[in-house]
Motif scaffolding. Structure first.
Motif, PDB file in Angstrom:
ATOM      1  N   SER A   1       0.839  -1.202   0.000  1.00 43.39           N
ATOM      2  CA  SER A   1       0.000   0.000   0.000  1.00 43.39           C
ATOM      3  C   SER A   1       0.875   1.254   0.000  1.00 43.39           C
ATOM      4  N   ILE A   2       1.521   1.489  -1.123  1.00 45.57           N
ATOM      5  CA  ILE A   2       2.417   2.639  -1.268  1.00 45.57           C
ATOM      6  C   ILE A   2       1.561   3.821  -1.716  1.00 45.57           C
TER       7      ILE A   2
ATOM      8  N   LYS B   1      -3.150   2.113  -5.728  1.00 43.85           N
ATOM      9  CA  LYS B   1      -4.421   2.620  -5.190  1.00 43.85           C
ATOM     10  C   LYS B   1      -5.287   1.487  -4.630  1.00 43.85           C
ATOM     11  N   ASP B   2      -5.431   0.401  -5.381  1.00 38.18           N
ATOM     12  CA  ASP B   2      -6.247  -0.722  -4.920  1.00 38.18           C
ATOM     13  C   ASP B   2      -5.658  -1.374  -3.671  1.00 38.18           C
ATOM     14  N   GLU B   3      -4.330  -1.410  -3.591  1.00 39.98           N
ATOM     15  CA  GLU B   3      -3.679  -1.993  -2.415  1.00 39.98           C
ATOM     16  C   GLU B   3      -3.882  -1.106  -1.184  1.00 39.98           C
ATOM     17  N   CYS B   4      -3.942   0.201  -1.377  1.00 43.54           N
ATOM     18  CA  CYS B   4      -4.222   1.106  -0.257  1.00 43.54           C
ATOM     19  C   CYS B   4      -5.611   0.819   0.301  1.00 43.54           C
ATOM     20  N   ARG B   5      -6.582   0.628  -0.586  1.00 46.52           N
ATOM     21  CA  ARG B   5      -7.937   0.279  -0.146  1.00 46.52           C
ATOM     22  C   ARG B   5      -7.927  -1.084   0.560  1.00 46.52           C
ATOM     23  N   LYS B   6      -7.177  -2.029   0.009  1.00 41.81           N
ATOM     24  CA  LYS B   6      -7.081  -3.357   0.619  1.00 41.81           C
ATOM     25  C   LYS B   6      -6.509  -3.253   2.040  1.00 41.81           C
ATOM     26  N   ALA B   7      -5.474  -2.442   2.229  1.00 44.87           N
ATOM     27  CA  ALA B   7      -4.878  -2.266   3.555  1.00 44.87           C
ATOM     28  C   ALA B   7      -5.866  -1.603   4.516  1.00 44.87           C
ATOM     29  N   ALA B   8      -6.589  -0.606   4.020  1.00 46.62           N
ATOM     30  CA  ALA B   8      -7.583   0.072   4.871  1.00 46.62           C
ATOM     31  C   ALA B   8      -8.693  -0.891   5.273  1.00 46.62           C
TER      32      ALA B   8
END
Length: 78
Positions: free
Chosen positions: A30-31, A38-45
């Motif tokens: 989630s960089i 962007k999708d990984e940031c949502r996944k981390a959230a």
């Protein structure tokens, strides 16, 4: 303050599990400064929202004009 102390004691008692969960979260790429993640940031959230809920928090994922944010409240009832 007693509720916070209870939560901290629970975390201490489950330290190995807590560290494992932290590493699980850290493995999500989630960089936030790179639009490709962007999708990984949502996944981390979402991961964090779900984990906080499992710990007894009232947690929610909220969309913003940028990345989503996590809002959580802990209201332990005796």
């Amino acid at each position: 303050m007693a509720d916070l102390n209870e939560l901290l004691q629970k975390i201490d008692a489950e330290l190995d599990n807590s560290v494992a969960r932290l590493f699980e979260l850290a493995r999500i790429s989630s960089i936030s400064t790179d639009p490709h993640y962007k999708d990984e940031c949502r996944k981390a959230a979402q991961w964090l929202t779900d984990d906080l809920a499992r710990c007894g928090f009232d947690a929610a994922l909220r969309d913003t004009s940028g990345h989503p944010m996590v809002v959580a409240h802990y209201a332990h009832s005796s």
